[in-house]
Enzyme design. Sequence first.
Site, PDB file in Angstrom:
ATOM      1  N   HIS A  95       8.359  -0.635   9.736  1.00 47.30           N
ATOM      2  CA  HIS A  95       7.804   1.038   9.389  1.00 47.30           C
ATOM      3  C   HIS A  95       8.691   1.913   9.253  1.00 47.30           C
ATOM      4  O   HIS A  95       8.804   2.890   8.357  1.00 47.30           O
ATOM      5  CB  HIS A  95       6.717   1.183  10.401  1.00 47.30           C
ATOM      6  CG  HIS A  95       5.479   0.666  10.270  1.00 47.30           C
ATOM      7  ND1 HIS A  95       5.110   0.000   8.954  1.00 47.30           N
ATOM      8  CD2 HIS A  95       4.141   0.372  11.001  1.00 47.30           C
ATOM      9  CE1 HIS A  95       3.837  -0.383   9.158  1.00 47.30           C
ATOM     10  NE2 HIS A  95       3.372  -0.267  10.362  1.00 47.30           N
TER      11      HIS A  95
ATOM     12  N   TYR B  42      -0.091   5.940  19.610  1.00 49.24           N
ATOM     13  CA  TYR B  42      -0.056   5.192  18.920  1.00 49.24           C
ATOM     14  C   TYR B  42       0.868   5.216  17.554  1.00 49.24           C
ATOM     15  O   TYR B  42       0.845   6.409  17.185  1.00 49.24           O
ATOM     16  CB  TYR B  42      -1.542   4.964  18.272  1.00 49.24           C
ATOM     17  CG  TYR B  42      -2.634   4.677  19.344  1.00 49.24           C
ATOM     18  CD1 TYR B  42      -2.901   5.308  20.465  1.00 49.24           C
ATOM     19  CD2 TYR B  42      -3.396   3.336  19.302  1.00 49.24           C
ATOM     20  CE1 TYR B  42      -3.992   4.952  21.389  1.00 49.24           C
ATOM     21  CE2 TYR B  42      -4.182   2.946  20.401  1.00 49.24           C
ATOM     22  CZ  TYR B  42      -4.301   3.747  21.563  1.00 49.24           C
ATOM     23  OH  TYR B  42      -5.416   3.439  22.456  1.00 49.24           O
ATOM     24  N   GLU B  43       1.299   4.194  16.917  1.00 51.37           N
ATOM     25  CA  GLU B  43       2.534   4.243  15.761  1.00 51.37           C
ATOM     26  C   GLU B  43       1.664   5.126  14.539  1.00 51.37           C
ATOM     27  O   GLU B  43       2.271   5.693  13.812  1.00 51.37           O
ATOM     28  CB  GLU B  43       2.865   2.834  15.343  1.00 51.37           C
ATOM     29  CG  GLU B  43       1.792   2.035  14.620  1.00 51.37           C
ATOM     30  CD  GLU B  43       2.678   0.765  14.181  1.00 51.37           C
ATOM     31  OE1 GLU B  43       3.824   0.495  14.668  1.00 51.37           O
ATOM     32  OE2 GLU B  43       1.777   0.217  13.521  1.00 51.37           O
ATOM     33  N   SER B  44       0.407   5.126  14.681  1.00 53.67           N
ATOM     34  CA  SER B  44      -0.049   6.149  13.520  1.00 53.67           C
ATOM     35  C   SER B  44      -0.096   7.496  13.817  1.00 53.67           C
ATOM     36  O   SER B  44      -0.425   8.292  12.921  1.00 53.67           O
ATOM     37  CB  SER B  44      -1.716   5.501  13.555  1.00 53.67           C
ATOM     38  OG  SER B  44      -2.517   5.726  14.870  1.00 53.67           O
ATOM     39  N   GLY B  45       0.324   7.996  14.871  1.00 55.32           N
ATOM     40  CA  GLY B  45       0.602   9.233  15.106  1.00 55.32           C
ATOM     41  C   GLY B  45      -0.229  10.159  16.049  1.00 55.32           C
ATOM     42  O   GLY B  45      -0.071  11.219  16.416  1.00 55.32           O
TER      43      GLY B  45
END
Lengths: 292, 232
Positions: A95, B42-45
Amino acid sequence: MQDAVARHVRDGDVVVIEGFTHLISFAAGHEIIRQRRRDLTLCRLTPDLIYDQMIAAGCAKKLVFSWAGNPGVGSLHAFRRAVEGQTLEIEEYSHFGMVARFSAGAARLPFWTLRDYAGTDLPRVNPRIKAVTCPYTGEELATVPALNPDVTIVHAQRADAQGNTQIWGLLGVQKEAAFASQRVIVVVEELVDERVIRSDPNRTLIPATIVSAVVVEPWGAHPSYAQGYYDRDNEFYIGWDTISRESAGLSHYLDEFVYGVRDRAEYMQKQPRLAERLKAGEQRCAGVNYGF
Amino acid sequence: MMAVVAARELADGEVVFVGIGLPNLACNLARRTHAPNLVLIYESGAVGATPSRLPVSIGDPALVTGSLMVCGMADVFQLFLQNGRIEVGFLGGAQVDRHGNINTTVIGPYARPKVRLPGSGGAAEIAIHAQRILIVSKLSPRSFPERVDFLTSPGQRVAKVITDKGVLERDTASGDLVLAGLYPGVEATDVRAGVGWKLESRAKLNRLEPPTTTELQLLREVLDPQRLYLKS
Protein backbone atom coordinates in the site's frame (compact mmCIF):
# COMPACT_ATOMS: atom_id res chain seq x y z
CA MET A 1 -21.52 8.60 -17.93
CA GLN A 2 -21.70 7.19 -21.46
CA ASP A 3 -20.24 10.37 -22.94
CA ALA A 4 -17.56 10.80 -20.26
CA VAL A 5 -16.27 7.23 -20.70
CA ALA A 6 -16.53 7.39 -24.52
CA ARG A 7 -14.52 10.59 -24.51
CA HIS A 8 -11.93 10.05 -21.80
CA VAL A 9 -11.27 6.29 -21.55
CA ARG A 10 -9.48 4.79 -24.55
CA ASP A 11 -8.23 1.32 -25.44
CA GLY A 12 -4.73 0.77 -24.04
CA ASP A 13 -5.05 3.53 -21.39
CA VAL A 14 -3.63 3.44 -17.88
CA VAL A 15 -6.86 3.70 -15.86
CA VAL A 16 -7.33 4.37 -12.15
CA ILE A 17 -10.67 4.03 -10.35
CA GLU A 18 -9.65 4.88 -6.77
CA GLY A 19 -11.46 4.83 -3.43
CA PHE A 20 -10.34 2.75 -0.41
CA THR A 21 -13.43 0.65 0.40
CA HIS A 22 -15.34 3.97 0.34
CA LEU A 23 -16.53 5.75 -2.86
CA ILE A 24 -15.49 3.21 -5.51
CA SER A 25 -17.08 4.12 -8.85
CA PHE A 26 -18.71 0.86 -9.85
CA ALA A 27 -20.92 2.88 -12.23
CA ALA A 28 -17.87 3.97 -14.24
CA GLY A 29 -16.37 0.48 -14.19
CA HIS A 30 -19.62 -0.97 -15.53
CA GLU A 31 -19.79 1.64 -18.30
CA ILE A 32 -16.19 0.79 -19.33
CA ILE A 33 -17.23 -2.88 -19.50
CA ARG A 34 -20.32 -1.99 -21.59
CA GLN A 35 -18.21 0.05 -24.01
CA ARG A 36 -15.88 -2.97 -24.29
CA ARG A 37 -12.61 -1.13 -23.68
CA ARG A 38 -9.60 -3.40 -24.15
CA ASP A 39 -5.91 -3.67 -23.19
CA LEU A 40 -6.28 -1.36 -20.17
CA THR A 41 -3.63 -1.17 -17.47
CA LEU A 42 -5.79 -1.06 -14.35
CA CYS A 43 -4.18 0.47 -11.25
CA ARG A 44 -5.61 0.55 -7.70
CA LEU A 45 -4.36 -0.25 -4.22
CA THR A 46 -7.16 -2.79 -3.74
CA PRO A 47 -8.58 -4.11 -7.05
CA ASP A 48 -11.81 -4.92 -5.16
CA LEU A 49 -14.86 -6.39 -6.91
CA ILE A 50 -14.87 -3.73 -9.62
CA TYR A 51 -11.52 -4.76 -11.12
CA ASP A 52 -12.46 -8.43 -10.61
CA GLN A 53 -15.47 -7.71 -12.85
CA MET A 54 -13.38 -5.75 -15.38
CA ILE A 55 -10.75 -8.53 -15.51
CA ALA A 56 -13.51 -11.11 -16.06
CA ALA A 57 -15.03 -8.93 -18.81
CA GLY A 58 -11.73 -8.86 -20.69
CA CYS A 59 -10.92 -5.14 -20.27
CA ALA A 60 -7.55 -5.60 -18.57
CA LYS A 61 -4.14 -6.36 -20.01
CA LYS A 62 -2.29 -5.62 -16.80
CA LEU A 63 -3.03 -5.01 -13.12
CA VAL A 64 -0.96 -2.77 -10.85
CA PHE A 65 -1.95 -3.22 -7.18
CA SER A 66 -1.00 -3.79 -3.55
CA TRP A 67 -3.79 -5.95 -2.03
CA ALA A 68 -5.99 -8.12 -4.21
CA GLY A 69 -8.65 -9.69 -2.01
CA ASN A 70 -12.36 -9.41 -1.31
CA PRO A 71 -12.17 -7.23 1.85
CA GLY A 72 -13.45 -9.08 4.90
CA VAL A 73 -14.46 -12.09 2.76
CA GLY A 74 -11.53 -13.80 1.01
CA SER A 75 -10.32 -14.14 -2.57
CA LEU A 76 -11.03 -12.28 -5.78
CA HIS A 77 -11.74 -15.29 -7.95
CA ALA A 78 -11.49 -13.76 -11.45
CA PHE A 79 -8.16 -12.19 -10.44
CA ARG A 80 -6.92 -15.50 -9.04
CA ARG A 81 -7.99 -17.43 -12.13
CA ALA A 82 -6.20 -14.91 -14.36
CA VAL A 83 -2.97 -14.94 -12.29
CA GLU A 84 -2.90 -18.69 -11.64
CA GLY A 85 -3.66 -19.24 -15.36
CA GLN A 86 -1.05 -16.60 -16.29
CA THR A 87 -3.39 -14.63 -18.56
CA LEU A 88 -2.95 -11.29 -16.75
CA GLU A 89 0.25 -9.32 -16.33
CA ILE A 90 0.76 -8.04 -12.78
CA GLU A 91 2.95 -5.39 -11.12
CA GLU A 92 2.80 -5.61 -7.36
CA TYR A 93 3.66 -3.17 -4.54
CA SER A 94 2.60 -2.66 -0.93
CA HIS A 95 0.00 0.00 0.00
CA PHE A 96 2.72 2.49 0.97
CA GLY A 97 4.45 1.81 -2.35
CA MET A 98 1.27 2.54 -4.34
CA VAL A 99 0.53 5.67 -2.26
CA ALA A 100 4.11 6.82 -2.88
CA ARG A 101 3.74 6.21 -6.64
CA PHE A 102 0.66 8.44 -6.74
CA SER A 103 2.40 11.07 -4.56
CA ALA A 104 5.33 11.23 -6.99
CA GLY A 105 2.94 11.40 -9.94
CA ALA A 106 0.93 14.19 -8.31
CA ALA A 107 4.09 16.21 -7.55
CA ARG A 108 5.38 15.49 -11.09
CA LEU A 109 8.56 13.95 -9.70
CA PRO A 110 10.09 10.86 -11.37
CA PHE A 111 10.07 8.76 -8.19
CA TRP A 112 9.34 8.83 -4.44
CA THR A 113 11.54 7.64 -1.61
CA LEU A 114 10.31 5.59 1.30
CA ARG A 115 11.74 3.52 4.13
CA ASP A 116 10.30 0.18 3.12
CA TYR A 117 10.93 -3.28 1.59
CA ALA A 118 14.13 -4.07 3.55
CA GLY A 119 14.11 -7.84 4.10
CA THR A 120 11.07 -8.46 1.90
CA ASP A 121 10.87 -10.44 -1.36
CA LEU A 122 8.87 -7.74 -3.17
CA PRO A 123 11.82 -6.00 -4.93
CA ARG A 124 12.97 -9.44 -6.18
CA VAL A 125 9.71 -9.94 -8.11
CA ASN A 126 9.15 -6.29 -9.03
CA PRO A 127 12.32 -4.76 -10.52
CA ARG A 128 10.65 -1.33 -10.57
CA ILE A 129 11.14 -1.17 -6.79
CA LYS A 130 14.68 0.17 -6.53
CA ALA A 131 16.87 1.98 -3.99
CA VAL A 132 18.78 5.24 -3.80
CA THR A 133 21.48 6.50 -1.44
CA CYS A 134 20.49 9.65 0.42
CA PRO A 135 22.95 12.45 -0.53
CA TYR A 136 22.67 13.94 3.00
CA THR A 137 22.84 10.95 5.34
CA GLY A 138 24.17 8.11 3.18
CA GLU A 139 21.16 6.01 4.15
CA GLU A 140 19.78 3.61 1.56
CA LEU A 141 16.12 4.33 0.80
CA ALA A 142 13.65 2.39 -1.32
CA THR A 143 12.21 4.11 -4.38
CA VAL A 144 9.12 3.57 -6.49
CA PRO A 145 8.45 5.20 -9.87
CA ALA A 146 5.81 7.90 -10.36
CA LEU A 147 2.40 6.72 -11.52
CA ASN A 148 0.76 9.14 -13.96
CA PRO A 149 -2.48 7.58 -15.23
CA ASP A 150 -4.12 8.58 -18.50
CA VAL A 151 -7.42 8.82 -16.67
CA THR A 152 -8.48 8.73 -13.01
CA ILE A 153 -12.12 8.26 -11.99
CA VAL A 154 -13.19 9.40 -8.53
CA HIS A 155 -16.61 9.00 -6.95
CA ALA A 156 -17.56 11.74 -4.46
CA GLN A 157 -20.47 12.95 -2.38
CA ARG A 158 -20.87 16.26 -4.17
CA ALA A 159 -19.42 18.69 -6.70
CA ASP A 160 -20.51 21.83 -8.50
CA ALA A 161 -21.00 21.91 -12.28
CA GLN A 162 -17.38 22.99 -12.83
CA GLY A 163 -16.06 19.97 -10.89
CA ASN A 164 -15.06 21.42 -7.53
CA THR A 165 -15.39 18.19 -5.60
CA GLN A 166 -16.03 17.61 -1.90
CA ILE A 167 -15.45 14.35 -0.06
CA TRP A 168 -15.82 13.42 3.59
CA GLY A 169 -15.22 10.15 5.41
CA LEU A 170 -12.30 7.97 4.28
CA LEU A 171 -10.17 9.87 1.76
CA GLY A 172 -7.96 7.06 0.46
CA VAL A 173 -5.50 8.25 -2.15
CA GLN A 174 -8.00 10.03 -4.43
CA LYS A 175 -6.42 13.49 -4.19
CA GLU A 176 -2.97 12.22 -5.20
CA ALA A 177 -4.40 9.97 -7.95
CA ALA A 178 -6.42 12.86 -9.43
CA PHE A 179 -3.50 15.31 -9.40
CA ALA A 180 -1.23 12.65 -10.95
CA SER A 181 -3.61 11.99 -13.85
CA GLN A 182 -3.78 13.46 -17.37
CA ARG A 183 -7.61 13.42 -17.29
CA VAL A 184 -10.00 13.24 -14.32
CA ILE A 185 -13.64 12.12 -14.30
CA VAL A 186 -15.59 12.98 -11.16
CA VAL A 187 -18.80 11.03 -10.45
CA VAL A 188 -21.04 12.44 -7.71
CA GLU A 189 -24.07 11.60 -5.67
CA GLU A 190 -25.27 15.20 -5.87
CA LEU A 191 -24.62 18.23 -8.02
CA VAL A 192 -24.62 21.36 -5.83
CA ASP A 193 -24.42 25.08 -6.40
CA GLU A 194 -20.97 26.68 -6.30
CA ARG A 195 -22.15 28.58 -3.17
CA VAL A 196 -22.40 25.28 -1.26
CA ILE A 197 -18.78 24.49 -2.14
CA ARG A 198 -17.64 28.01 -1.22
CA SER A 199 -19.42 27.79 2.15
CA ASP A 200 -17.06 24.98 3.24
CA PRO A 201 -13.84 25.13 1.15
CA ASN A 202 -11.79 22.94 3.53
CA ARG A 203 -13.87 19.98 2.41
CA THR A 204 -12.86 20.32 -1.27
CA LEU A 205 -10.44 17.54 -2.21
CA ILE A 206 -10.28 18.03 -5.97
CA PRO A 207 -10.52 21.47 -7.64
CA ALA A 208 -12.31 22.07 -10.94
CA THR A 209 -9.01 23.12 -12.55
CA ILE A 210 -7.92 19.47 -12.88
CA VAL A 211 -11.35 17.96 -13.70
CA SER A 212 -12.22 16.90 -17.29
CA ALA A 213 -15.82 15.75 -16.75
CA VAL A 214 -18.48 15.73 -14.01
CA VAL A 215 -21.07 12.94 -14.01
CA VAL A 216 -24.06 12.86 -11.66
CA GLU A 217 -24.81 9.25 -10.77
CA PRO A 218 -26.64 8.63 -7.48
CA TRP A 219 -25.79 5.19 -5.97
CA GLY A 220 -22.88 5.03 -8.43
CA ALA A 221 -20.57 3.58 -5.77
CA HIS A 222 -22.80 0.61 -4.82
CA PRO A 223 -21.85 -2.05 -3.54
CA SER A 224 -19.17 0.15 -1.95
CA TYR A 225 -20.54 3.10 -0.01
CA ALA A 226 -20.82 6.87 0.25
CA GLN A 227 -20.58 8.19 3.82
CA GLY A 228 -23.76 10.04 4.72
CA TYR A 229 -25.62 8.63 1.67
CA TYR A 230 -25.61 4.83 1.86
CA ASP A 231 -23.87 1.99 3.70
CA ARG A 232 -21.53 -0.62 2.23
CA ASP A 233 -23.47 -3.61 0.89
CA ASN A 234 -21.60 -6.24 2.88
CA GLU A 235 -24.16 -8.86 1.81
CA PHE A 236 -23.18 -8.30 -1.81
CA TYR A 237 -19.46 -8.53 -1.00
CA ILE A 238 -20.10 -11.86 0.74
CA GLY A 239 -22.38 -12.98 -2.12
CA TRP A 240 -19.69 -12.15 -4.69
CA ASP A 241 -17.63 -15.06 -3.35
CA THR A 242 -20.31 -17.46 -4.66
CA ILE A 243 -21.17 -15.48 -7.81
CA SER A 244 -17.55 -15.28 -8.97
CA ARG A 245 -16.28 -18.71 -7.86
CA GLU A 246 -16.98 -20.13 -11.35
CA SER A 247 -16.57 -18.05 -14.50
CA ALA A 248 -20.07 -19.07 -15.67
CA GLY A 249 -21.68 -17.50 -12.59
CA LEU A 250 -19.66 -14.36 -13.06
CA SER A 251 -20.64 -14.09 -16.76
CA HIS A 252 -24.26 -14.50 -15.79
CA TYR A 253 -23.92 -11.62 -13.30
CA LEU A 254 -22.29 -9.37 -15.93
CA ASP A 255 -25.03 -10.23 -18.45
CA GLU A 256 -27.77 -9.30 -16.03
CA PHE A 257 -26.39 -6.34 -14.05
CA VAL A 258 -23.84 -4.77 -16.42
CA TYR A 259 -24.61 -5.57 -20.07
CA GLY A 260 -28.31 -5.97 -19.25
CA VAL A 261 -28.83 -2.38 -18.06
CA ARG A 262 -28.26 0.92 -19.80
CA ASP A 263 -27.10 2.93 -16.79
CA ARG A 264 -27.07 3.17 -13.00
CA ALA A 265 -30.73 4.19 -12.83
CA GLU A 266 -31.73 0.90 -14.50
CA TYR A 267 -29.32 -0.99 -12.25
CA MET A 268 -31.11 0.48 -9.22
CA GLN A 269 -34.58 -0.21 -10.68
CA LYS A 270 -33.65 -3.88 -10.94
CA GLN A 271 -32.99 -3.93 -7.18
CA PRO A 272 -35.91 -2.00 -5.69
CA ARG A 273 -35.19 -2.85 -2.03
CA LEU A 274 -31.53 -1.84 -2.11
CA ALA A 275 -32.03 1.86 -1.36
CA GLU A 276 -34.21 1.20 1.66
CA ARG A 277 -31.83 -1.41 3.10
CA LEU A 278 -28.66 0.70 2.77
CA LYS A 279 -29.77 4.32 3.15
CA ALA A 280 -27.55 6.15 5.68
CA GLY A 281 -28.78 7.40 9.04
CA GLU A 282 -28.28 10.96 10.28
CA GLN A 283 -25.12 12.04 12.10
CA ARG A 284 -24.63 15.76 11.41
CA CYS A 285 -21.44 17.61 12.37
CA ALA A 286 -21.37 20.93 14.15
CA GLY A 287 -20.58 23.71 11.67
CA VAL A 288 -17.59 26.06 11.99
CA ASN A 289 -17.26 29.82 11.60
CA TYR A 290 -15.31 30.77 8.45
CA GLY A 291 -15.70 34.51 9.21
CA PHE A 292 -12.84 36.97 9.76
CA MET B 1 -9.31 -17.21 23.75
CA MET B 2 -7.06 -15.76 20.99
CA ALA B 3 -8.90 -12.43 21.07
CA VAL B 4 -8.67 -12.32 24.88
CA VAL B 5 -4.94 -13.11 24.96
CA ALA B 6 -4.30 -10.49 22.25
CA ALA B 7 -6.34 -7.89 24.16
CA ARG B 8 -4.31 -8.49 27.33
CA GLU B 9 -1.11 -7.73 25.38
CA LEU B 10 -2.22 -4.12 24.90
CA ALA B 11 -1.40 -1.46 27.47
CA ASP B 12 -3.64 1.51 28.20
CA GLY B 13 -2.75 4.56 26.12
CA GLU B 14 -0.88 2.67 23.42
CA VAL B 15 -1.27 3.58 19.75
CA VAL B 16 -2.29 0.48 17.80
CA PHE B 17 -2.49 -0.17 14.07
CA VAL B 18 -5.54 -2.42 13.81
CA GLY B 19 -6.43 -5.11 11.29
CA ILE B 20 -9.82 -6.62 10.58
CA GLY B 21 -11.03 -9.85 12.24
CA LEU B 22 -9.62 -11.05 15.57
CA PRO B 23 -7.19 -8.11 16.00
CA ASN B 24 -10.12 -5.72 15.73
CA LEU B 25 -12.04 -7.71 18.34
CA ALA B 26 -8.99 -7.76 20.60
CA CYS B 27 -8.45 -3.99 20.39
CA ASN B 28 -12.09 -3.18 21.04
CA LEU B 29 -12.16 -5.66 23.94
CA ALA B 30 -9.06 -4.03 25.46
CA ARG B 31 -10.62 -0.59 25.01
CA ARG B 32 -13.72 -1.69 26.94
CA THR B 33 -11.78 -3.39 29.75
CA HIS B 34 -8.28 -2.46 30.94
CA ALA B 35 -7.22 0.00 28.21
CA PRO B 36 -9.91 2.70 27.77
CA ASN B 37 -7.34 5.12 26.32
CA LEU B 38 -6.08 2.81 23.58
CA VAL B 39 -5.82 4.76 20.30
CA LEU B 40 -7.00 2.66 17.36
CA ILE B 41 -5.63 3.59 13.94
CA TYR B 42 -6.88 1.81 10.83
CA GLU B 43 -4.88 1.89 7.58
CA SER B 44 -7.93 3.34 5.86
CA GLY B 45 -7.25 6.64 7.67
CA ALA B 46 -9.50 6.53 10.76
CA VAL B 47 -7.59 7.65 13.87
CA GLY B 48 -9.05 7.18 17.36
CA ALA B 49 -11.91 5.12 15.97
CA THR B 50 -14.69 3.91 18.30
CA PRO B 51 -16.71 1.63 15.99
CA SER B 52 -20.28 1.14 17.20
CA ARG B 53 -20.63 -2.06 15.17
CA LEU B 54 -18.19 -4.79 14.24
CA PRO B 55 -16.37 -3.52 11.13
CA VAL B 56 -16.58 -6.09 8.35
CA SER B 57 -13.91 -4.33 6.29
CA ILE B 58 -10.94 -2.15 7.14
CA GLY B 59 -12.79 0.76 5.51
CA ASP B 60 -16.13 0.39 7.30
CA PRO B 61 -18.08 3.67 7.61
CA ALA B 62 -18.54 3.00 11.36
CA LEU B 63 -14.79 3.63 11.81
CA VAL B 64 -15.28 7.22 10.64
CA THR B 65 -18.38 8.17 12.67
CA GLY B 66 -17.20 9.52 16.01
CA SER B 67 -13.47 9.08 15.36
CA LEU B 68 -10.89 11.70 16.41
CA MET B 69 -9.40 12.26 12.95
CA VAL B 70 -9.76 11.05 9.39
CA CYS B 71 -6.74 11.46 7.13
CA GLY B 72 -5.68 10.36 3.67
CA MET B 73 -3.58 7.25 3.23
CA ALA B 74 -0.42 9.21 2.34
CA ASP B 75 -0.66 10.67 5.86
CA VAL B 76 -1.31 7.26 7.44
CA PHE B 77 1.85 5.78 5.95
CA GLN B 78 4.13 8.80 6.10
CA LEU B 79 3.03 10.81 9.16
CA PHE B 80 1.99 7.95 11.43
CA LEU B 81 3.76 4.75 10.37
CA GLN B 82 7.08 5.89 8.84
CA ASN B 83 7.25 8.67 11.45
CA GLY B 84 7.40 5.98 14.16
CA ARG B 85 4.13 6.92 15.88
CA ILE B 86 2.71 3.38 15.94
CA GLU B 87 3.56 1.35 19.02
CA VAL B 88 1.80 -1.93 18.21
CA GLY B 89 0.93 -3.47 14.85
CA PHE B 90 -1.21 -6.58 14.33
CA LEU B 91 -0.49 -8.95 11.45
CA GLY B 92 -1.71 -12.33 10.30
CA GLY B 93 -0.80 -14.48 7.35
CA ALA B 94 -1.13 -17.70 5.41
CA GLN B 95 2.39 -18.67 6.52
CA VAL B 96 4.57 -17.67 9.50
CA ASP B 97 8.09 -19.11 9.72
CA ARG B 98 10.50 -19.79 12.60
CA HIS B 99 11.84 -16.22 12.46
CA GLY B 100 8.37 -14.64 12.46
CA ASN B 101 8.54 -13.78 8.75
CA ILE B 102 5.09 -13.65 7.16
CA ASN B 103 3.82 -14.67 3.74
CA THR B 104 0.56 -13.20 2.43
CA THR B 105 1.57 -13.22 -1.27
CA VAL B 106 1.79 -16.68 -2.88
CA ILE B 107 1.98 -20.38 -2.07
CA GLY B 108 4.44 -21.93 -4.51
CA PRO B 109 6.71 -20.01 -6.89
CA TYR B 110 5.77 -16.37 -7.58
CA ALA B 111 5.67 -16.72 -11.37
CA ARG B 112 3.61 -19.94 -11.26
CA PRO B 113 1.71 -19.78 -7.99
CA LYS B 114 -0.15 -22.76 -6.61
CA VAL B 115 -2.32 -20.33 -4.67
CA ARG B 116 -2.36 -16.61 -5.29
CA LEU B 117 -3.01 -14.75 -2.00
CA PRO B 118 -4.00 -11.04 -1.72
CA GLY B 119 -0.46 -9.65 -1.28
CA SER B 120 1.07 -7.19 1.16
CA GLY B 121 -1.46 -4.43 1.51
CA GLY B 122 0.09 -2.40 4.32
CA ALA B 123 1.67 -5.44 6.00
CA ALA B 124 5.25 -4.96 4.73
CA GLU B 125 5.50 -1.41 6.11
CA ILE B 126 3.64 -2.24 9.32
CA ALA B 127 6.20 -5.02 9.98
CA ILE B 128 9.04 -2.58 9.30
CA HIS B 129 7.76 0.47 11.22
CA ALA B 130 5.51 -0.54 14.13
CA GLN B 131 7.60 -0.77 17.30
CA ARG B 132 6.16 -4.16 18.30
CA ILE B 133 4.34 -6.68 16.11
CA LEU B 134 1.76 -9.15 17.36
CA ILE B 135 0.80 -11.99 15.01
CA VAL B 136 -2.55 -13.72 15.45
CA SER B 137 -2.77 -17.07 13.63
CA LYS B 138 -4.13 -20.60 14.16
CA LEU B 139 -1.54 -23.37 14.40
CA SER B 140 -0.98 -25.94 11.67
CA PRO B 141 2.21 -27.28 10.09
CA ARG B 142 1.11 -25.76 6.74
CA SER B 143 0.70 -22.32 8.30
CA PHE B 144 3.91 -22.54 10.33
CA PRO B 145 6.57 -23.89 7.93
CA GLU B 146 10.29 -23.64 8.64
CA ARG B 147 10.60 -21.14 5.73
CA VAL B 148 7.90 -19.07 4.08
CA ASP B 149 7.39 -19.52 0.30
CA PHE B 150 7.50 -15.73 -0.14
CA LEU B 151 8.67 -13.16 2.40
CA THR B 152 6.02 -10.42 2.41
CA SER B 153 6.66 -8.95 5.87
CA PRO B 154 9.95 -9.35 7.75
CA GLY B 155 9.79 -10.80 11.26
CA GLN B 156 12.44 -8.85 13.16
CA ARG B 157 9.92 -6.76 15.12
CA VAL B 158 7.59 -9.66 15.93
CA ALA B 159 7.25 -9.82 19.72
CA LYS B 160 4.63 -12.54 20.07
CA VAL B 161 2.59 -14.96 18.00
CA ILE B 162 -0.83 -15.61 19.53
CA THR B 163 -2.14 -18.98 18.35
CA ASP B 164 -5.19 -21.08 19.20
CA LYS B 165 -3.18 -23.25 21.63
CA GLY B 166 -0.53 -21.04 23.15
CA VAL B 167 1.79 -18.09 22.70
CA LEU B 168 5.16 -18.04 20.94
CA GLU B 169 7.75 -15.36 21.64
CA ARG B 170 10.89 -14.25 19.90
CA ASP B 171 14.05 -15.48 21.60
CA THR B 172 16.46 -12.58 21.33
CA ALA B 173 19.58 -14.77 21.32
CA SER B 174 18.61 -17.09 18.43
CA GLY B 175 16.05 -14.86 16.71
CA ASP B 176 13.73 -17.88 16.61
CA LEU B 177 10.16 -18.13 17.84
CA VAL B 178 9.95 -20.25 20.99
CA LEU B 179 7.03 -21.56 23.01
CA ALA B 180 6.34 -19.22 25.93
CA GLY B 181 2.80 -19.85 27.17
CA LEU B 182 0.05 -22.45 27.08
CA TYR B 183 -3.72 -22.12 27.23
CA PRO B 184 -5.65 -24.09 29.86
CA GLY B 185 -5.78 -27.80 29.06
CA VAL B 186 -3.10 -27.63 26.35
CA GLU B 187 0.29 -29.37 26.51
CA ALA B 188 3.54 -28.34 24.79
CA THR B 189 3.29 -31.36 22.47
CA ASP B 190 -0.05 -30.04 21.14
CA VAL B 191 1.65 -26.80 20.10
CA ARG B 192 4.68 -28.60 18.62
CA ALA B 193 2.33 -30.71 16.46
CA GLY B 194 1.15 -27.51 14.78
CA VAL B 195 4.59 -26.16 13.93
CA GLY B 196 6.76 -27.26 11.00
CA TRP B 197 10.13 -26.91 12.73
CA LYS B 198 11.65 -28.14 15.99
CA LEU B 199 10.09 -25.65 18.38
CA GLU B 200 12.18 -24.84 21.45
CA SER B 201 10.54 -23.84 24.74
CA ARG B 202 11.24 -21.27 27.42
CA ALA B 203 12.64 -22.86 30.58
CA LYS B 204 9.46 -21.89 32.42
CA LEU B 205 6.17 -21.89 30.53
CA ASN B 206 3.38 -19.46 31.34
CA ARG B 207 -0.02 -20.90 32.10
CA LEU B 208 -2.44 -18.36 30.60
CA GLU B 209 -5.59 -17.54 32.51
CA PRO B 210 -8.87 -18.48 30.82
CA PRO B 211 -11.18 -15.65 29.71
CA THR B 212 -13.10 -13.97 32.52
CA THR B 213 -16.90 -13.83 32.44
CA THR B 214 -16.71 -10.11 31.63
CA GLU B 215 -14.39 -10.73 28.68
CA LEU B 216 -16.59 -13.52 27.33
CA GLN B 217 -19.76 -11.48 27.78
CA LEU B 218 -18.28 -8.48 25.94
CA LEU B 219 -17.04 -10.62 23.06
CA ARG B 220 -20.18 -12.72 22.65
CA GLU B 221 -22.92 -10.22 23.43
CA VAL B 222 -21.48 -6.82 22.50
CA LEU B 223 -18.55 -7.05 20.10
CA ASP B 224 -19.37 -10.04 17.89
CA PRO B 225 -22.95 -11.19 18.60
CA GLN B 226 -23.23 -12.78 15.13
CA ARG B 227 -20.03 -14.79 15.73
CA LEU B 228 -18.38 -13.56 12.54
CA TYR B 229 -14.90 -13.92 13.99
CA LEU B 230 -15.50 -15.91 17.18
CA LYS B 231 -15.92 -19.28 15.50
CA SER B 232 -12.58 -20.51 16.78
